[in-house]
Design a protein around this motif. Sequence first.
Motif, PDB file in Angstrom:
ATOM      1  N   THR A   1       0.744  -1.052  -0.511  1.00 18.42           N
ATOM      2  CA  THR A   1       0.186  -0.137   0.134  1.00 18.42           C
ATOM      3  C   THR A   1       1.006   1.344  -0.202  1.00 18.42           C
TER       4      THR A   1
ATOM      5  N   ASP B   1      -8.204   1.640  -3.643  1.00 23.12           N
ATOM      6  CA  ASP B   1      -8.426   1.968  -2.943  1.00 23.12           C
ATOM      7  C   ASP B   1      -8.758   3.166  -1.919  1.00 23.12           C
TER       8      ASP B   1
ATOM      9  N   ALA C   1     -11.591   5.543  -4.381  1.00 22.56           N
ATOM     10  CA  ALA C   1     -11.853   5.366  -3.396  1.00 22.56           C
ATOM     11  C   ALA C   1     -13.166   5.597  -3.149  1.00 22.56           C
TER      12      ALA C   1
ATOM     13  N   THR D   1      -3.198   2.177  -2.497  1.00 21.22           N
ATOM     14  CA  THR D   1      -3.733   3.610  -2.216  1.00 21.22           C
ATOM     15  C   THR D   1      -4.529   4.099  -0.886  1.00 21.22           C
TER      16      THR D   1
END
Length: 333
Positions: free
Chosen positions: A2, A260, A236, A297
Amino acid sequence: MTEYVSTTPGLFPLPDWAKDDLSGLKGHQKHDLVSGDEGEAITGVYDEARAEVIDTQHAVGLDRIAEGQLRWDDMLAHPLAVHDAVETRGIVRYYDNNNFYREPVVSGDLDFSGDVARELETAAAGSDAPLQAVLPGPYSLADLATDEHYGDEADFLAAIAEFLAGELEAFPDHETLFLLEPSLVESPPGDGLDERASEAIDAVAAATDADVVVHTYWGAIEEKVYAHLLDAAFEAVGFDFVANQDENLYNIQEYGTKGDIALGLADGQNTLVEDPEAIRDRADWVFDQLPAAEFDTAYLTTNTETFYLPYSKFEAKLEALADAAALTEVNTV
């Protein structure tokens, strides 16, 4: 592995000197100023303040640089409040806190404005770091506004989404886009509208090649609304782990999430400044509860806008987030 990225949801506080200068120029505090018709002196103050907040983000090592939205006197309602087809009326409480905005009443077609794009172009010209754009999400913007033109709730939401997508297409190159959607928590859409809210978010996200974070805060989204949100195509979901850990974790564990994730771990409304190690530990704790999840991420951010903070505390919060991301990177190599 990550990648940890330090950032914010934007909507920064004005530096103290800028508040004083604007008060003297207009005879009012910043949030009483009329958006969109500033003279050269007021524009100059905003330009200088924008340069300062960009420099501050650079100085602390933040991974994404936001323009700051210092002119957004009407908070998330700003893109409508400065539009020619919108009349601003009485003062309305901004959700359940002590901030207020002028009610934007849409009375005509929401064609292209370019107001936010112009601000971002100025920010991009003054920074070579990865730029982060910020917009209200279409559901939240529709929720904060009053429609006196489109006449139908679904048509109005679709028009807001089309308007935001058109504005977004004019933005300079940006690495990420935060779409701020607190209304998904504070005023959750009912049956049918929850699906249309997801479609509206999808339409806005499709207008950019940047990574899109749909950031929710002041609690957790209802299960059905969350499940529909995941149907939209973006990178995300942002979760407010300050206001509600348990229900946000439940949603992720029960329904999954995107590839993410954005973690609202520092309190954007509290002047207590978190230690970088504490922010890192909170991130580690979240991931410990999600052993099967893998994220490309993870954005480390405040849970809400930092608009509410004294400027010195705002600076300290940014530094803590930047240091926390660096610490996490070191520990995961």
